[in-house]
Design a protein around this motif. Structure first.
Motif, PDB file in Angstrom:
ATOM      1  N   LEU A  43       0.826  -1.194   0.000  1.00 13.90           N
ATOM      2  CA  LEU A  43       0.000   0.000   0.000  1.00 13.90           C
ATOM      3  C   LEU A  43       0.870   1.257   0.000  1.00 13.90           C
ATOM      4  N   ILE A  44       1.971   1.220   0.688  1.00 15.67           N
ATOM      5  CA  ILE A  44       2.894   2.360   0.734  1.00 15.67           C
ATOM      6  C   ILE A  44       3.442   2.648  -0.665  1.00 15.67           C
ATOM      7  N   VAL A 100       3.378   6.205  -5.612  1.00 13.17           N
ATOM      8  CA  VAL A 100       3.135   6.377  -7.048  1.00 13.17           C
ATOM      9  C   VAL A 100       1.996   7.363  -7.288  1.00 13.17           C
ATOM     10  N   VAL A 101       0.918   7.233  -6.542  1.00 10.12           N
ATOM     11  CA  VAL A 101      -0.221   8.154  -6.689  1.00 10.12           C
ATOM     12  C   VAL A 101       0.212   9.585  -6.360  1.00 10.12           C
ATOM     13  N   ALA A 102       1.004   9.760  -5.329  1.00 17.41           N
ATOM     14  CA  ALA A 102       1.483  11.091  -4.940  1.00 17.41           C
ATOM     15  C   ALA A 102       2.353  11.694  -6.043  1.00 17.41           C
TER      16      ALA A 102
END
Length: 161
Positions: free
Chosen positions: A14-15, A20-22
């Motif tokens: 999840l980290i 990646v999303v950030a």
């Protein structure tokens, strides 16, 4: 019997996904305003081209009629018009872009006289607030880039900014 540790699972944590999303969000936050500026600039360039074509149409009208009066569709032609008027449909379209949608500028004739005129492209819709473009019969052109709405002087803003 196999131990639970012996079975390796594959995938992302999840980290890792959050990182990646950030990163994608940061890149989008930088790129999107630049994209919007480029779209506005492209629409403005299209309006500049429409004003040049409009000017050519006004010159054809003058060649055929010996005056610019009546190019706004007024009948009988007024001696002078200091208001913004739409061009006659037979002279030139009244919105830009000429081909395609959405229309982002209204094309108007301003200060129409027998031997001179001023053409304006007034922003609307998605282009609103960008300031009007102006082209006179002498070839002088300007852009109200600060959206003050005042008359443009020869030394003021140019399309080339």
């Amino acid at each position: 019997m196999r131990s639970m540790r012996a079975v390796q699972e594959r995938g992302f944590t999840l980290i890792e996904l959050m990182i990646v999303v950030a990163i994608v969000a940061i890149i989008a936050a930088i790129a999107y305003p630049s994209y919007l500026d480029q779209v506005k600039s492209t629409r403005r360039g299209d309006a500049e081209g429409a004003l040049m074509s409009f000017s050519n149409a006004m010159e054809r009208y003058y060649t055929q009629n010996g005056t610019y009066l009546g190019a706004d569709g007024a009948a009988p032609p007024a001696a002078f018009s200091a208001t913004l008027t739409a061009p006659a449909a037979s002279v030139f379209p009244d919105e830009a872009p000429i081909d395609g949608n959405p229309k982002s500028y209204n094309l108007r004739i301003y200060n129409l006289q027998a031997n001179s005129y001023v053409l304006r492209a007034i922003p609307k819709g998605p282009q609103a607030g960008d300031g009007y473009l102006e082209l006179s019969s002498t070839g002088a052109r300007g852009w109200d880039s600060d959206n003050s709405g005042g008359a443009l002087s020869a030394s003021e803003k140019s399309w080339d900014q």
